[in-house]
Design a protein around this motif. Structure first.
Motif, PDB file in Angstrom:
ATOM      1  N   LEU A 116      43.354  35.451  24.397  1.00  0.00           N
ATOM      2  CA  LEU A 116      42.213  35.805  25.274  1.00  0.00           C
ATOM      3  C   LEU A 116      42.830  36.624  26.299  1.00  0.00           C
ATOM      4  N   PHE A 117      42.319  38.014  26.345  1.00  0.00           N
ATOM      5  CA  PHE A 117      42.429  38.841  27.754  1.00  0.00           C
ATOM      6  C   PHE A 117      41.162  39.327  28.099  1.00  0.00           C
ATOM      7  N   PHE A 118      41.132  39.473  29.129  1.00  0.00           N
ATOM      8  CA  PHE A 118      39.941  40.109  29.966  1.00  0.00           C
ATOM      9  C   PHE A 118      40.349  41.627  30.177  1.00  0.00           C
ATOM     10  N   ALA A 119      39.768  42.436  29.293  1.00  0.00           N
ATOM     11  CA  ALA A 119      40.167  43.981  29.056  1.00  0.00           C
ATOM     12  C   ALA A 119      39.261  44.641  30.139  1.00  0.00           C
ATOM     13  N   THR A 155      49.043  41.412  32.616  1.00  0.00           N
ATOM     14  CA  THR A 155      48.807  42.324  33.786  1.00  0.00           C
ATOM     15  C   THR A 155      48.035  43.553  33.613  1.00  0.00           C
ATOM     16  N   GLY A 156      47.648  43.894  34.864  1.00  0.00           N
ATOM     17  CA  GLY A 156      46.953  45.247  34.913  1.00  0.00           C
ATOM     18  C   GLY A 156      45.318  44.917  34.671  1.00  0.00           C
ATOM     19  N   SER A 157      44.870  43.870  34.738  1.00  0.00           N
ATOM     20  CA  SER A 157      43.383  43.599  34.860  1.00  0.00           C
ATOM     21  C   SER A 157      43.101  42.537  36.023  1.00  0.00           C
ATOM     22  N   LYS A 158      42.318  43.045  36.713  1.00  0.00           N
ATOM     23  CA  LYS A 158      42.001  42.111  38.010  1.00  0.00           C
ATOM     24  C   LYS A 158      41.188  41.138  37.539  1.00  0.00           C
ATOM     25  N   ASN A 159      40.134  41.381  36.467  1.00  0.00           N
ATOM     26  CA  ASN A 159      39.276  40.391  36.141  1.00  0.00           C
ATOM     27  C   ASN A 159      39.804  39.327  35.261  1.00  0.00           C
TER      28      ASN A 159
END
Length: 244
Positions: A93-96, A117-121
Motif C-alpha cells: 500500500l502506498f499513498f500516491a 519516499t516522495g509522498s508527504k501523504n
C-alpha cells in the motif's frame, strides 16, 4: 527533399511516442531487489475491487518505472505477481500523489521492507500507522487472556479484560480523530476518517469534515467524506426516535 521529409516525420513520430510514454502527473520508480522475472501491477480500489491501472513486466532487470495520472492524492497498491506462488506478502500500500515517488523493497520481505519516499501523504500515513499498530498489538495481547477467563468461567476477569479492550478502542479512535484534525491540510485526513473510524460518533466525523481545507475538501477522499457525513445526517434525521 523526399528523404528529408521522411526523416522529419520519423523524428516527429518518435517524439510523439516518447511524450506519450511520459504522460501523467505521478512518476513512480523503484526496485524489487532479487526479482528476476514477474509482473508488477499498479492497482487502485474501484467500488470494492482492486483494479490494475498499469502493469510492468520484469525480465532480468528488477528496476521499474510507471507514469500514471491522478486527479488528487489516492491510496494505490503495488501488486507483485510472482508467477509461482500465491503468497499473501505481495501487495504494498502506498499513498500516491502528484510528483515523483520511489519504492524500494526486496523479493523476500516484499511488504515489510518496503521504503516509500516522495509522498508527504504517505509519510504522514506511516506516522499514523506506527502508533495505530500499538493499539492493534495491545488488543491482540488481550484476546488469549479473555479466552482463558471465559473458559474457566471467571466473570470478574472477563469484565476486567473487556474494560481494557473498550478503553483501548476509545484511545485508538481518539488518536485517529486527533491525527486527522492535526493534518487537515493533507488528503490523509479524510482517508483515515473513512478507512479507520467510519463508525465513530457522527459529531467527530463532522468535525473532521468541517476542518478540511478547501483543497482537501475537493480531493477524492475529501468529497467521499463530505458525502458520507451528509448521508449519515440524513439517515439520522429519517430514523424514528425510540420512545423513552
Amino acid at each position: 527533399m523526399k528523404k528529408t521529409l521522411i526523416a522529419f516525420v520519423t523524428l516527429a513520430l518518435l517524439a510523439s511516442c516518447s511524450k506519450k510514454e511520459t504522460t501523467g502527473n505521478v512518476h513512480i520508480t523503484g526496485n524489487v531487489k532479487g526479482l528476476k522475472k514477474g509482473t508488477l501491477y499498479i492497482q487502485k480500489i474501484v467500488d470494492t475491487a482492486l483494479v490494475a491501472i498499469d502493469s510492468i513486466k520484469i525480465d532480468g532487470n528488477s528496476a521499474f518505472e510507471s507514469n500514471i495520472t491522478l486527479d488528487s492524492p489516492q491510496v494505490l497498491y503495488l501488486f507483485l505477481d510472482r508467477g509461482v506462488t500465491n503468497s499473501l506478502d505481495n501487495n504494498i500500500l502506498f499513498f500516491a500523489e502528484p510528483g515523483n515517488i520511489n519504492i524500494q523493497t526486496n523479493l523476500d520481505r516484499y511488504i515489510s521492507d518496503a521504503k516509500i519516499t516522495g509522498s508527504k501523504n504517505h509519510e504522514l500515513y506511516e506516522q499514523y500507522s506506527k502508533i495505530n499498530s500499538r493499539f492493534t498489538d495491545e488488543n491482540l495481547s488481550l484476546v488469549e487472556p479473555r479466552f482463558r477467563a471465559l473458559k474457566r468461567q471467571d466473570q470478574k476477569a472477563v469484565d476486567s479484560i473487556t474494560k481494557l479492550q473498550e478503553s483501548n478502542i476509545k484511545r485508538k479512535y481518539l488518536y485517529a480523530t486527533n491525527f486527522a484534525l492535526n493534518n487537515k491540510d493533507y488528503e490523509v485526513a479524510p482517508y483515515i476518517a473513512l478507512a479507520e473510524i467510519y463508525d465513530i460518533n457522527l459529531k467527530f466525523l463532522d468535525t473532521i469534515q468541517k476542518s478540511m481545507t478547501p483543497k482537501v475538501a475537493k480531493s477524492f477522499y475529501g468529497k467521499k467524506l463530505t458525502k458520507y457525513v451528509s448521508d449519515l445526517k440524513k439517515e439520522q434525521q429519517t430514523t424514528p426516535q425510540t420512545a423513552e
